[in-house]
Design a protein around this motif. Structure first.
Motif, PDB file in Angstrom:
ATOM      1  N   SER A  53       0.832  -1.202   0.000  1.00 23.05           N
ATOM      2  CA  SER A  53       0.000   0.000   0.000  1.00 23.05           C
ATOM      3  C   SER A  53       0.870   1.257   0.000  1.00 23.05           C
ATOM      4  CB  SER A  53      -0.902   0.017   1.242  1.00 23.05           C
ATOM      5  OG  SER A  53      -0.127   0.176   2.409  1.00 23.05           O
ATOM      6  N   GLU A  55       0.184   3.645   1.887  1.00 25.97           N
ATOM      7  CA  GLU A  55       0.246   3.965   3.312  1.00 25.97           C
ATOM      8  C   GLU A  55       1.479   3.346   3.971  1.00 25.97           C
ATOM      9  OE1 GLU A  55      -2.461   2.892   1.726  1.00 25.97           O
ATOM     10  OE2 GLU A  55      -3.939   4.478   2.030  1.00 25.97           O
ATOM     11  N   PHE A  56       1.853   2.153   3.535  1.00 27.47           N
ATOM     12  CA  PHE A  56       3.056   1.509   4.073  1.00 27.47           C
ATOM     13  C   PHE A  56       4.259   2.427   3.894  1.00 27.47           C
ATOM     14  CE2 PHE A  56       6.909  -0.913   3.082  1.00 27.47           C
ATOM     15  CZ  PHE A  56       7.094  -1.599   4.274  1.00 27.47           C
ATOM     16  N   TRP A  57       4.433   2.978   2.699  1.00 30.95           N
ATOM     17  CA  TRP A  57       5.588   3.827   2.401  1.00 30.95           C
ATOM     18  C   TRP A  57       5.500   5.157   3.126  1.00 30.95           C
ATOM     19  CZ3 TRP A  57       9.541   1.416   0.388  1.00 30.95           C
ATOM     20  CH2 TRP A  57       9.297   0.210  -0.261  1.00 30.95           C
ATOM     21  N   LEU A  58       4.297   5.717   3.209  1.00 26.42           N
ATOM     22  CA  LEU A  58       4.148   6.979   3.942  1.00 26.42           C
ATOM     23  C   LEU A  58       4.371   6.771   5.435  1.00 26.42           C
ATOM     24  CD1 LEU A  58       1.173   8.662   2.081  1.00 26.42           C
ATOM     25  CD2 LEU A  58       3.601   9.245   1.961  1.00 26.42           C
ATOM     26  N   ASN A  59       3.957   5.620   5.970  1.00 30.62           N
ATOM     27  CA  ASN A  59       4.213   5.325   7.384  1.00 30.62           C
ATOM     28  C   ASN A  59       5.710   5.197   7.656  1.00 30.62           C
ATOM     29  OD1 ASN A  59       1.521   5.409   8.117  1.00 30.62           O
ATOM     30  ND2 ASN A  59       1.230   3.213   7.902  1.00 30.62           N
ATOM     31  N   LEU A  60       6.445   4.608   6.733  1.00 26.52           N
ATOM     32  CA  LEU A  60       7.897   4.554   6.883  1.00 26.52           C
ATOM     33  C   LEU A  60       8.489   5.957   6.934  1.00 26.52           C
ATOM     34  CD1 LEU A  60       8.965   1.674   4.455  1.00 26.52           C
ATOM     35  CD2 LEU A  60       8.970   1.627   6.956  1.00 26.52           C
ATOM     36  N   GLN A  61       7.996   6.834   6.064  1.00 30.58           N
ATOM     37  CA  GLN A  61       8.488   8.215   6.049  1.00 30.58           C
ATOM     38  C   GLN A  61       8.157   8.919   7.355  1.00 30.58           C
ATOM     39  OE1 GLN A  61      10.355   9.886   3.547  1.00 30.58           O
ATOM     40  NE2 GLN A  61      10.591  11.282   5.270  1.00 30.58           N
ATOM     41  N   THR A  62       6.927   8.742   7.854  1.00 27.66           N
ATOM     42  CA  THR A  62       6.515   9.370   9.105  1.00 27.66           C
ATOM     43  C   THR A  62       7.364   8.870  10.273  1.00 27.66           C
ATOM     44  OG1 THR A  62       4.268   9.672   8.294  1.00 27.66           O
ATOM     45  CG2 THR A  62       4.575   9.730  10.683  1.00 27.66           C
ATOM     46  N   ALA A  63       7.610   7.572  10.332  1.00 24.42           N
ATOM     47  CA  ALA A  63       8.447   7.008  11.398  1.00 24.42           C
ATOM     48  C   ALA A  63       9.852   7.600  11.342  1.00 24.42           C
ATOM     49  CB  ALA A  63       8.494   5.490  11.283  1.00 24.42           C
TER      50      ALA A  63
END
Length: 94
Positions: A53, A55-63
């Motif tokens: 998804s 979202e997976f990549w954006l969550n990595l960026q947010t983390a």
């Protein structure tokens, strides 16, 4: 670094699997080296290519962003005052 799914020769000549992902090698390199963030556009492309998804990549960026912020200003923020408790309300209700 080459485009996702591309060989070095494909990256130089503009042919190969990587054209399907449309994520340029320099963009990937800048992301890896922390010089560029994963945008919504890039997240969509990476998600499509890797069958994950966006979202997976954006969550990595947010983390990553939170980790950098914590390293830079976390101790300062921890010393800031917090909102006072409201009388008559439990912590669970707040």
């Amino acid at each position: 670094m080459t485009d996702i799914g591309r060989s070095d020769s494909g990256a130089r000549h503009g042919t190969g699997e990587g054209e399907r992902s449309s994520v340029p090698a320099n963009r990937i390199s800048q992301i890896i080296h922390g010089k560029r963030a994963i945008t919504g556009d890039t997240a969509l492309r990476l998600g499509h290519w890797f069958k994950t998804s966006a979202e997976f990549w954006l969550n990595l960026q947010t983390a990553y962003d939170l980790r950098i912020a914590a390293d830079e200003v976390g101790r300062f923020v921890a010393k800031l005052p917090t909102r006072p408790e409201i009388k008559g309300r439990s912590k669970e209700a707040a």
